[in-house]
Scaffold this active site. Sequence first.
Site, short mmCIF file in Angstrom:
data_model
loop_
_atom_site.label_atom_id
_atom_site.label_comp_id
_atom_site.label_asym_id
_atom_site.label_seq_id
_atom_site.Cartn_x
_atom_site.Cartn_y
_atom_site.Cartn_z
N GLU A 92 9.90 -14.15 -3.22
CA GLU A 92 9.27 -15.83 -3.60
C GLU A 92 7.58 -15.84 -4.17
OE1 GLU A 92 9.03 -13.30 -1.42
OE2 GLU A 92 7.66 -12.80 -0.57
N GLY B 8 0.59 -1.22 0.35
CA GLY B 8 -0.02 0.07 -0.09
C GLY B 8 0.65 1.25 0.00
N TYR B 9 2.32 1.01 0.21
CA TYR B 9 3.32 2.60 -0.04
C TYR B 9 4.41 1.56 -1.31
CZ TYR B 9 0.81 3.70 4.86
OH TYR B 9 0.04 4.31 5.81
#
Lengths: 366, 1066
Positions: A334, A291-292
């Site tokens: 990953e 979200g950042y």
Amino acid sequence: MTERFLVLEDGTTLKGEGFGADNGTSGEMVFHTGMTGYQEIVSDPSYCGEIVMQTYPLAGNYGINRDDFETVTPFVYGFVAKEFCSSPSNFRSEETLHDYLRANNIPGLSGIDTRMLTKRIRAHGTMRAAMSGIGENAEQALERLRHSERESDLVQKTSTLKPYVVPGGGKRIVLIDFGMKHGILRELTKRDCHVTVVPYNYGWEAILRLKPDGILLSNGPGDPKDIPDSVATIRSMVGSYPVFGIGLGHQLLALATGADTERLSFGHRGPSHPVKDLTNDKVFITSQNHGYAVSRDSLAKTDLELTQVSVHDHSVEGIRHTVHPAFSVQYQPESSPGSEDMKHIYDEFLQLITDCTRNGKEDMYA
Amino acid sequence: MPKKTNIQTILVIGSGPIVIGQAAEFDYSGSQACQALSEEGYTVILANSNPATIMTDHTMADKVYMEPLTADFLTKIIRKEQPDAILPTLGGQTGLNMAVELDRSGILDAYNVELLGSSLSAIQKAEDREVFRSLMNDLGEPVPESTIVNSVEAASNFAASIGYPIIVRPAYTLGGTGGGMCYNANELEEIVRNGLAISPVNQCLIEKNIAGFKEIEYEVVRDKQDLAIAVCNMENIDPVGIHTGDSIVAAPSQTLSDREYQLLRNASLNIIRALEIEGGCNVQLAIDPNSFAYYVIEVNPRLSRSSALASKATGYPIAKIAAKIAIGLTLDEIVNPITGTTYACFEPSLDYVVTKIPRFPFDKFVTGNRYLGTQMKATGEVMAIGRSFEESLLKGIRSLEIGTEELWLPSLVELTVDELKNRLQKADDERLFVLAEVIRRDVPIDELYRLTQIDRFYLVKLQQLIGLEESLSAQPFSPGVMKQAKEAGLSDTHIARLWDVSVDQIYTFRMEQSITPVYKMVDTCAAEFESDTPYFYSTYEDENESQPSERKKILVIGSGPIRIGQGIEFDYATVHSVMAIQEMGYEAIIMNNNPETISTDFSISDKLYFEPLTLEDVMHVIDLEQPEGVILQFGGQTAINLADGLKRRNVTILGTNLEAIDKAEDRDKFEALLNELNLLRPKGKAVPQLDDAFDAARELGYPVLVRPSYVIGGSRMDVVHDEEELDAYLAKSDGADSEHPILIDKYLTGIEIEVDAISDGETVIVPGIMEHIERSGVHSGDSIAVYPPQRISQDVKEKCLDAAIKITRRMNAVGLINLQFIIDQGDVYVLEVNPRASRTIPFLSKITGVTMAALATRCILGESLQQMGYATGILPEQDAVSVKVPVFSFEKLRSVDTTLGPEMKSTGEAIGHDETLEKALYKGLKAASMPVPKDGAVLLTVADKDKQEALASAKRFHELGFHLYATKGTAAYMQNAGIPVTEVAKIGSAERNVISIIENLEVQLVVNTLTSGKQPRSDGFMIRREAVEHGIACLTNLDTANAILNVIDSTTFKATPMTSHQEVRS
Ligand SMILES: Nc1ncnc2c1ncn2[C@@H]1O[C@H](COP(=O)(O)OP(=O)(O)O)[C@@H](O)[C@H]1O
Ligand SMILES: Nc1ncnc2c1ncn2[C@@H]1O[C@H](COP(=O)(O)OP(=O)(O)O)[C@@H](O)[C@H]1O
Ligand SMILES: [Mg+2]
Ligand SMILES: [Mg+2]
């Protein structure tokens, strides 16, 4: 079916059916566009503080198995899907999504128009939302929403309390746990690394004493600016050891080296976000959840070089330090869940370590 | 990456006539690609022999060649046009095989033509089973244990070593042609022999049987930068062992965990990278339901039926993107046409469930073998979109038009549980309904899983639907359950049955309760990004995303799934109507449910509703959009059947109205109309009781043509020559009553004529008249049509024209109308009138240059032909001759009789176009891949009634230097007439017999007019099947035989001795 309400900041109130745990909850309302991978998602610590909605209408089709967890105890605040499957079918299935969420006190909601809700979030940006507990009405949920606010201690909540070792015969990696996905550990152990997982607030001297070959900054929940002390610690790592950051770890590395971070309107959460590698002009499909992001302009005045960008919104997806052996990516190499196209980046990290040790410490301090 | 600048002109190879396994989807991909190439500024040359395609419209390419897709003709085109490159990956298997042949012939090098899309090595690696296997081994991608054989012996040896059952898959074939599962040595021998015969490289793969695994497909795309993405994955609900084309398919996969999903995605990307394909590719995999073990089944290095399905399922236009990649663009510079803001290099995310259900031809081929296996049998498919699996499945079922709108077939109700279970053991086309029925009988899921290997996830879903039915029945008119039912996708008809009330009652109740659907957008990205694609589906939820515009709108109803008798021709007309509507300034809205077609490409119309075509679903769209009216006449019978109901709901039907339709379809009204215009029609009777049939037939005089006045799906017509045959027919028929009497017509033998007309209500124009090669009695869709007519007199032409105009006016038809006549001793008999677009519209439009559907649409919307400069009458005839040759898919349909009769059997058509009839026919036959042998041997087995007529043909074959074989009766007859014939023994005899000479390919042509004698497995039947299985042309009609004789005659020289002059002297 017991009814359950979802209320949003903008006043939207939706009535659906409750599943999972009975308790109510409140958090950031976000959506994930994966058509598979709900088990990894609900167990990914990065979702701590968030109510996750799956845009694909069916959840739980293949049940919950014993392998695909990203943490032991899940931290997601709530889970929403149009429909959840009560009789899953897959050879690995151990229990239903409902039973899993219930056992872990995670409330769930189904039977709402999730596409409508997705469009709201897209338009308004991420909103805070609250889910009613069973028996509660919409008003009570709204109350909970009013009294809730953004939490700044999400990393504390998810990080390990004590350091622990995952022994291996290969390179010695210190993995700083800001809310680490097990996927990262899997990739390192697959490469026979000797991994020491330490808490987010583990001191610099303590780290030195572990004599690592390299340091990996894990993913994690929330705003990187919530943990300034960790940023300080990372500042001293850069130049001392090869450093590799993932997700929140990537943002922290940026902050530690003079760049800035910003909040995205509604973030990137999905299994297949295209990313362009500026060093070779190739595009990769990556699995994302953030979200950042590191603000692109802020890189100018730093020693950081932009290495990878999102093809969709050109936001920063990868950086490299031009002087010291340190780099990081915003996405989840990953995978688990999502595209596995970028797994090789872990090899690049280990390669960087090899190169550094070969060249000897001197020029690392150059 | 800048696009290729070294090339300017690109030759695109189409897929040719429609056969099972290669249908409309290639018109969709092809047109899309041609447009993309033009968009990028290239000159596009198109070669395709299928006239019933949009891609062969002159607007689609700079030059269109409707020539046979053979190396010869393509070489001619390359010599003439000298293209810089050729793009074969859009033309299905045909396109690929052509590319391989052209390369072998050296023409590509000679004119240094670049191959775009897939390199030849890629094609070979993927198509040659042996090379493919070794590539997979190098990549470490698992393939089932197998061996490559070029002989039956080798096959048997391998089978002996790994045991039965075992799979045979011929190389370079399509739709599993010639392949199959063998349970024992005999089956193996038979299948391998015919597999080797059918494979262009006489190669078969004999493979370990992995039936029962989950079958998963990935549609992957790669660009020259090596960026590869998985556009869509699809899960076959039917397990491995049933051809993907015959499987019910869900997208995205429902039962794979992310681990499994990524495992197979990685494998698919791994493969497309190894093949270095620049474009799209289809990867089929099998995964063990009980472990991570998986196998690669096959790879199609080209666009395919599945890629068309994936495009419609996700909204991601694979063909368009593939074309742009082929000319050098990369995925990160191609904008996603859906969002307009994001790029093509992403993997679509669905927020709905897609179900594809195949449409089978067994309503027509009642005797056909309905078991599903590794060889595809479906002629078409439907796709349905819903927000739940149940919803999309049920929407799919009612899109099929198979006489049920739900998981219920009346015919199954009488069966016992054991009978039902047996039917599940060996899956057939009705398995879904059989499953539902046994679930109603409380057979446990685990047992069903053991019987079907269909994943429990789906079985449980079916069980829940049956459960919902029960709670519905328990609570009539409960709004709660009603809402639940609608959310689960149940139709009003379905609920009406359960509540035992009329559909209209349900409809009104629903409206009172305001339980109505909303429409959601297909946007490739699950609403993550803004987009305004006009592509919608219905569901029962909160937010409606389809906002009607202010403009005047016209709704066009499509023709649904492709089936025998209603093919791509109708989509062609639909698309042209839509384009005309737009030109006239209206908003064109289309409803259809066929994922293969162009009409369901959201970029064709202003708005696409991907929906079933039942009255209920159509009304919902009408209620929302409030169009000026609805156009039905381009959607074939599917749309016409809606006329009644729409009228009942006071919907304006534009163009020919219900009364006119009724006049044409109601026998008595039609009779009256013809009498009034004093036109002739074959004498006929409608008998409510079977026993009356004999009197009626006797009165009319044999032979007569018999048919039930209506049978759900396909009219079972037959020509019967005597009481015995009639008795046999009636025995097979499902009875009659005053509601549905048996129809008996005098069978007239004559020249069949077909006319299509356009009318605005006053002016009636006939672009052209077509004459059939085969005499009446062979369905118009199965006979070779010739334009302009070659045999009928000017006077007869006038009569037909006059009749056509009279009827059209009297019916006051507006738009298109199709009429069929029989000419018997100079008299014109009216066979039937279809007040709608017909199969021949695209063919006629192409050869006369009149875009009939567009013109008709203008009439329908009120324009006058006169003002467009037309006057009533026929348009001037073209000099060139064009023929429309039917194409059949008999090799795919075991135990279907290939005799041509009044029942339509062809799946597609090819065009032949040239100065003379013979030349046109030659091309037509070539294009229909009907061999035209110049010499060799012919096998004659003709019915007594045909012997005399066959004599002439036999004589000509002899004169042309063919060796003649014949069975006893025929041989004797010919020998008496002094024609040398080798008699061959009957079926079953040890020595060289009629079957063995076919098996050993000793004959090049078979002429067989032995009717099936009404008992299914007659000699005639077996001879015909043998011929088909061995790829030998079998002519069942002497007219066709003579036509071919003419062609051979005009393309070869025969040796004739000089007449000796001695005799003259003495
Ligand atoms: N080894 C096998 N065992 C059982 N079924 C198989 C095997 N290989 C293929 N099949 C089935 O046969 C079908 C057709 O095979 P395929 O190679 O895809 O032919 P086609 O070229 O016609 O698509 C597949 O869809 C699959 O269901
Ligand atoms: N009375 C008849 N005499 C001879 N042939 C006929 C007669 N009626 C029908 N046929 C043959 O049967 C075919 C199909 O009949 P038609 O009424 O056109 O059915 P459909 O609606 O399937 O086209 C025609 O094309 C024609 O060859
Ligand atoms: Mg296949
Ligand atoms: Mg007809």
